[in-house]
Scaffold this motif. Structure first.
Motif, PDB file in Angstrom:
ATOM      1  N   CYS A   9       0.701  -0.827   0.250  1.00 60.02           N
ATOM      2  CA  CYS A   9      -0.307   0.181  -0.235  1.00 60.02           C
ATOM      3  C   CYS A   9       0.806   1.600   0.051  1.00 60.02           C
ATOM      4  CB  CYS A   9      -0.893   0.284   1.590  1.00 60.02           C
ATOM      5  SG  CYS A   9      -2.179  -0.908   0.919  1.00 60.02           S
ATOM      6  N   MET A  10       0.686   2.084  -0.456  1.00 61.55           N
ATOM      7  CA  MET A  10       0.752   3.409  -0.876  1.00 61.55           C
ATOM      8  C   MET A  10      -0.104   4.808  -0.117  1.00 61.55           C
ATOM      9  SD  MET A  10       4.324   3.553  -1.679  1.00 61.55           S
ATOM     10  CE  MET A  10       4.799   4.772  -2.667  1.00 61.55           C
ATOM     11  N   PRO A  11       0.405   6.189  -0.199  1.00 61.61           N
ATOM     12  CA  PRO A  11      -0.697   6.867   0.423  1.00 61.61           C
ATOM     13  C   PRO A  11      -0.757   7.947  -0.675  1.00 61.61           C
ATOM     14  CG  PRO A  11       2.026   7.463   1.759  1.00 61.61           C
ATOM     15  CD  PRO A  11       2.065   5.988   1.108  1.00 61.61           C
ATOM     16  N   LEU A  12      -0.719   7.073  -1.588  1.00 61.31           N
ATOM     17  CA  LEU A  12      -0.920   8.120  -3.141  1.00 61.31           C
ATOM     18  C   LEU A  12      -2.123   7.090  -3.250  1.00 61.31           C
ATOM     19  CD1 LEU A  12       2.662   7.390  -4.390  1.00 61.31           C
ATOM     20  CD2 LEU A  12       2.426   9.406  -3.461  1.00 61.31           C
ATOM     21  N   THR A  13      -2.397   8.192  -5.249  1.00 66.41           N
ATOM     22  CA  THR A  13      -3.718   7.112  -5.586  1.00 66.41           C
ATOM     23  C   THR A  13      -2.874   6.321  -7.187  1.00 66.41           C
ATOM     24  OG1 THR A  13      -3.555   9.608  -7.405  1.00 66.41           O
ATOM     25  CG2 THR A  13      -4.883  10.216  -5.150  1.00 66.41           C
ATOM     26  N   THR A  14      -3.382   5.809  -7.933  1.00 65.08           N
ATOM     27  CA  THR A  14      -2.997   4.665  -8.629  1.00 65.08           C
ATOM     28  C   THR A  14      -2.398   6.321  -9.775  1.00 65.08           C
ATOM     29  OG1 THR A  14      -5.048   4.877 -10.165  1.00 65.08           O
ATOM     30  CG2 THR A  14      -4.472   3.199  -7.896  1.00 65.08           C
ATOM     31  N   GLU A  15      -3.500   6.655  -9.705  1.00 62.98           N
ATOM     32  CA  GLU A  15      -3.113   8.145 -11.564  1.00 62.98           C
ATOM     33  C   GLU A  15      -1.514   8.797 -10.787  1.00 62.98           C
ATOM     34  OE1 GLU A  15      -2.870   9.751 -14.634  1.00 62.98           O
ATOM     35  OE2 GLU A  15      -4.251   7.917 -13.899  1.00 62.98           O
ATOM     36  N   GLU A  16      -1.824   9.196  -9.337  1.00 61.91           N
ATOM     37  CA  GLU A  16       0.220   9.718  -9.035  1.00 61.91           C
ATOM     38  C   GLU A  16       0.884   8.955  -8.918  1.00 61.91           C
ATOM     39  OE1 GLU A  16      -1.792  13.270  -5.794  1.00 61.91           O
ATOM     40  OE2 GLU A  16      -1.278  10.677  -5.494  1.00 61.91           O
ATOM     41  N   TYR A  17       1.032   7.889  -8.965  1.00 62.27           N
ATOM     42  CA  TYR A  17       2.042   6.389  -8.830  1.00 62.27           C
ATOM     43  C   TYR A  17       2.036   6.308 -10.123  1.00 62.27           C
ATOM     44  CZ  TYR A  17       4.265   2.736  -7.462  1.00 62.27           C
ATOM     45  OH  TYR A  17       5.616   1.544  -7.438  1.00 62.27           O
ATOM     46  N   ARG A  18       1.164   6.227 -10.824  1.00 63.45           N
ATOM     47  CA  ARG A  18       2.512   6.409 -12.333  1.00 63.45           C
ATOM     48  C   ARG A  18       3.395   7.402 -13.062  1.00 63.45           C
ATOM     49  NH1 ARG A  18      -1.769   6.644 -17.315  1.00 63.45           N
ATOM     50  NH2 ARG A  18      -0.518   5.658 -19.704  1.00 63.45           N
ATOM     51  N   VAL A  19       3.491   8.529 -12.393  1.00 62.37           N
ATOM     52  CA  VAL A  19       4.283   9.199 -12.618  1.00 62.37           C
ATOM     53  C   VAL A  19       5.364   8.816 -11.613  1.00 62.37           C
ATOM     54  CG1 VAL A  19       5.204  11.292 -12.782  1.00 62.37           C
ATOM     55  CG2 VAL A  19       2.498  10.537 -13.632  1.00 62.37           C
ATOM     56  N   GLY A  20       4.791   8.668 -10.554  1.00 66.63           N
ATOM     57  CA  GLY A  20       6.066   8.890  -9.477  1.00 66.63           C
ATOM     58  C   GLY A  20       6.740   6.754  -9.578  1.00 66.63           C
ATOM     59  N   GLY A 171       2.078  12.499   5.526  1.00 62.84           N
ATOM     60  CA  GLY A 171       3.205  11.665   6.480  1.00 62.84           C
ATOM     61  C   GLY A 171       3.700  12.309   7.585  1.00 62.84           C
ATOM     62  N   PRO A 172       4.510  12.253   8.470  1.00 62.44           N
ATOM     63  CA  PRO A 172       4.956  10.616   8.824  1.00 62.44           C
ATOM     64  C   PRO A 172       3.574   9.968   8.678  1.00 62.44           C
ATOM     65  CG  PRO A 172       6.068  11.980  10.405  1.00 62.44           C
ATOM     66  CD  PRO A 172       4.847  12.788   9.610  1.00 62.44           C
ATOM     67  N   LEU A 173       4.045   8.321   8.418  1.00 59.02           N
ATOM     68  CA  LEU A 173       3.435   7.575   8.629  1.00 59.02           C
ATOM     69  C   LEU A 173       3.731   6.740  10.151  1.00 59.02           C
ATOM     70  CD1 LEU A 173       4.168   5.854   5.250  1.00 59.02           C
ATOM     71  CD2 LEU A 173       1.953   7.291   5.379  1.00 59.02           C
ATOM     72  N   ARG A 174       2.426   6.842  10.962  1.00 62.82           N
ATOM     73  CA  ARG A 174       2.130   5.985  12.176  1.00 62.82           C
ATOM     74  C   ARG A 174       1.458   4.623  12.136  1.00 62.82           C
ATOM     75  NH1 ARG A 174       5.432   9.693  14.129  1.00 62.82           N
ATOM     76  NH2 ARG A 174       4.895  11.443  14.093  1.00 62.82           N
ATOM     77  N   GLU A 175       2.045   4.098  12.923  1.00 64.32           N
ATOM     78  CA  GLU A 175       0.834   2.582  12.846  1.00 64.32           C
ATOM     79  C   GLU A 175      -0.519   2.616  12.399  1.00 64.32           C
ATOM     80  OE1 GLU A 175       2.328  -0.702  13.798  1.00 64.32           O
ATOM     81  OE2 GLU A 175       3.855  -0.036  15.568  1.00 64.32           O
ATOM     82  N   GLY A 176      -0.532   1.653  11.622  1.00 63.91           N
ATOM     83  CA  GLY A 176      -1.913   1.253  11.342  1.00 63.91           C
ATOM     84  C   GLY A 176      -2.531   2.185  10.469  1.00 63.91           C
ATOM     85  N   TRP A 177      -1.949   3.531   9.666  1.00 61.49           N
ATOM     86  CA  TRP A 177      -1.294   3.585   8.835  1.00 61.49           C
ATOM     87  C   TRP A 177      -2.937   3.085   7.771  1.00 61.49           C
ATOM     88  CZ3 TRP A 177       0.012   3.352   3.470  1.00 61.49           C
ATOM     89  CH2 TRP A 177       0.947   2.552   3.578  1.00 61.49           C
ATOM     90  N   ARG A 178      -2.544   1.977   7.301  1.00 64.03           N
ATOM     91  CA  ARG A 178      -2.732   1.444   5.946  1.00 64.03           C
ATOM     92  C   ARG A 178      -4.283   1.856   6.476  1.00 64.03           C
ATOM     93  NH1 ARG A 178      -0.570  -3.727   4.745  1.00 64.03           N
ATOM     94  NH2 ARG A 178      -0.467  -4.231   7.341  1.00 64.03           N
ATOM     95  N   GLN A 179      -5.525   1.454   7.483  1.00 62.94           N
ATOM     96  CA  GLN A 179      -6.466   1.738   8.029  1.00 62.94           C
ATOM     97  C   GLN A 179      -6.934   3.055   7.797  1.00 62.94           C
ATOM     98  OE1 GLN A 179      -4.415  -0.498   9.450  1.00 62.94           O
ATOM     99  NE2 GLN A 179      -5.127  -2.017   8.528  1.00 62.94           N
ATOM    100  N   HIS A 180      -6.409   4.151   7.637  1.00 66.75           N
ATOM    101  CA  HIS A 180      -7.271   5.394   7.763  1.00 66.75           C
ATOM    102  C   HIS A 180      -6.554   6.576   7.271  1.00 66.75           C
ATOM    103  CE1 HIS A 180      -3.932   7.066  10.041  1.00 66.75           C
ATOM    104  NE2 HIS A 180      -3.502   5.731  10.925  1.00 66.75           N
ATOM    105  N   THR A 181      -5.794   5.991   6.287  1.00 65.32           N
ATOM    106  CA  THR A 181      -4.830   7.045   4.804  1.00 65.32           C
ATOM    107  C   THR A 181      -5.905   6.943   3.975  1.00 65.32           C
ATOM    108  OG1 THR A 181      -3.036   6.493   6.204  1.00 65.32           O
ATOM    109  CG2 THR A 181      -2.649   7.295   4.182  1.00 65.32           C
ATOM    110  N   LYS A 182      -5.678   8.701   3.845  1.00 64.15           N
ATOM    111  CA  LYS A 182      -6.518   8.940   2.375  1.00 64.15           C
ATOM    112  C   LYS A 182      -5.957   9.994   2.296  1.00 64.15           C
ATOM    113  CE  LYS A 182     -10.189   5.817   3.596  1.00 64.15           C
ATOM    114  NZ  LYS A 182     -10.046   5.550   1.965  1.00 64.15           N
ATOM    115  N   PRO A 183      -4.884   9.545   0.950  1.00 66.39           N
ATOM    116  CA  PRO A 183      -5.784   9.224  -0.086  1.00 66.39           C
ATOM    117  C   PRO A 183      -5.172   7.502   0.023  1.00 66.39           C
ATOM    118  CG  PRO A 183      -4.324  10.121  -1.862  1.00 66.39           C
ATOM    119  CD  PRO A 183      -4.267  10.658  -0.553  1.00 66.39           C
ATOM    120  N   ILE A 184      -5.346   6.193  -0.452  1.00 64.47           N
ATOM    121  CA  ILE A 184      -4.086   4.816  -0.284  1.00 64.47           C
ATOM    122  C   ILE A 184      -4.294   4.228  -1.511  1.00 64.47           C
ATOM    123  CG2 ILE A 184      -6.080   3.904   0.256  1.00 64.47           C
ATOM    124  CD1 ILE A 184      -4.182   2.664   2.037  1.00 64.47           C
TER     125      ILE A 184
END
Length: 319
Positions: A9-20, A171-184
């Motif tokens: 998982c990444m704190p990004l959108t798929t469209e953002e990650y295309r460039v990244g 960021g920064p990413l904390r414990e359990g970040w995948r459950q509450h981070t947006k976008p993801i």
């Protein structure tokens, strides 16, 4: 054959990650290259697929001699490379299909990777709808913030637990970040490793998966840590950066005549569909003499040399 599915998982959108993704692969490949070692780009060109539509084809030579563990160097030539071929139909990609990643001195070795990207936290089941895998396969969630990476690759500035993006405020990413981070978003990677040589199969397949796991973690951590460098770039800009970086990397590596070549099975046509299955290899009841199980020896640990990178064109701070 050892098959695993990795979900990152990444704190990004798929469209953002295309460039990244494109930016990160280019920069990382350049950083990891030195004279005679690293990633040499042979082809990088548009490609049209009748099923997946327009995409990009890349062919790379990955020079690996000094980066192998001692037990692997004992059975490989002093200088060698493998050829990686990839078809990027984002958000679906194919890497190392049946026409590539088969070394002439290791004809029973192959890697096959399918990747899909989705805007979710990794909860899509059977995303590949794969009918080529018999039985269940292991699914591993990789946490870019809290899973360990090899110490020699650790950089505090690239640690998602401490990094904060000035441009995106993420960021920064904390414990359990995948459950509450947006976008993801999530990178789903189905990885098949096959090495059918008696006495070495399990060891090699597990080792390759360990290497792939580390590469995935490092690459995704860097994509997030470098977000302020690539955020706001257009596809045209990142392709231009990609070309400039690849040219600088090829110059850094230099022209080195390989001691061996890579055997390719069959020929690619101008267009083709995604490979129907992982590459098949013949079985052997006995191991060749040069691939006999190595004797136990202490593992040598050493830090990589500091690299001096060519000066690339710097991007301005304003977009």
């Amino acid at each position: 054959m050892l098959v695993k599915e990795y979900r990152i998982c990444m704190p990004l959108t798929t469209e953002e990650y295309r460039v990244g993704q494109l930016y990160t692969i280019s920069k990382h490949s350049h950083q990891e290259s030195e004279k005679g070692e690293g990633v040499e780009v042979v082809k990088n060109e548009p490609h049209e697929d009748p099923v997946h539509g327009p995409g990009q084809f890349t062919e790379k030579r990955v020079h690996l001699s000094s980066k192998l563990p001692s037990w692997a160097r004992a059975v490989t030539p002093r200088i060698f490379y493998i050829t990686e071929k990839a078809w990027n139909y984002y958000p679906y990609t194919i890497t190392a299909d049946s026409h590539s990643l088969q070394c002439s001195f290791l004809p029973k070795f192959s890697i096959y990777i399918e990747t899909k990207y989705e805007d979710n936290c990794g909860d899509s089941e059977n995303i590949f709808h794969s009918d080529k895998i018999l039985g269940d396969h292991e699914v591993s969630f990789l946490d870019i913030a809290f899973d360990e990476i090899p110490e020699r690759y650790y950089r505090s500035l690239e640690d998602p637990r401490f990094f904060s993006s000035a441009k995106t405020g993420r960021g920064p990413l904390r414990e359990g970040w995948r459950q509450h981070t947006k976008p993801i978003m999530c990178s789903y990677k189905l990885v098949s490793v096959k090495f059918e040589v008696w006495g070495l199969q399990t060891r090699v397949e597990q080792f390759v998966h360990k290497v792939i796991r580390d590469i995935l973690l490092i690459g995704h951590r860097q994509a997030f840590a470098w977000v302020d460098e690539w955020c706001g770039m257009t596809m045209e800009e990142v392709r231009r950066y990609e070309q400039e970086t690849q040219e600088a990397t090829n110059e850094l590596i230099g022209l080195v005549a390989p001691a061996i070549s890579v055997s390719e099975v069959g020929q690619l046509t101008a267009t083709h569909s995604a490979p129907a299955s992982a590459p098949s290899t013949p079985l052997s009841d006995e191991a060749p003499e040069f691939l006999a199980p190595p004797k136990t020896r202490p593992r040598k640990k050493s830090a990589p040399e500091t690299l001096t990178l060519p000066v690339l064109r710097e991007r301005t701070g304003t977009e």
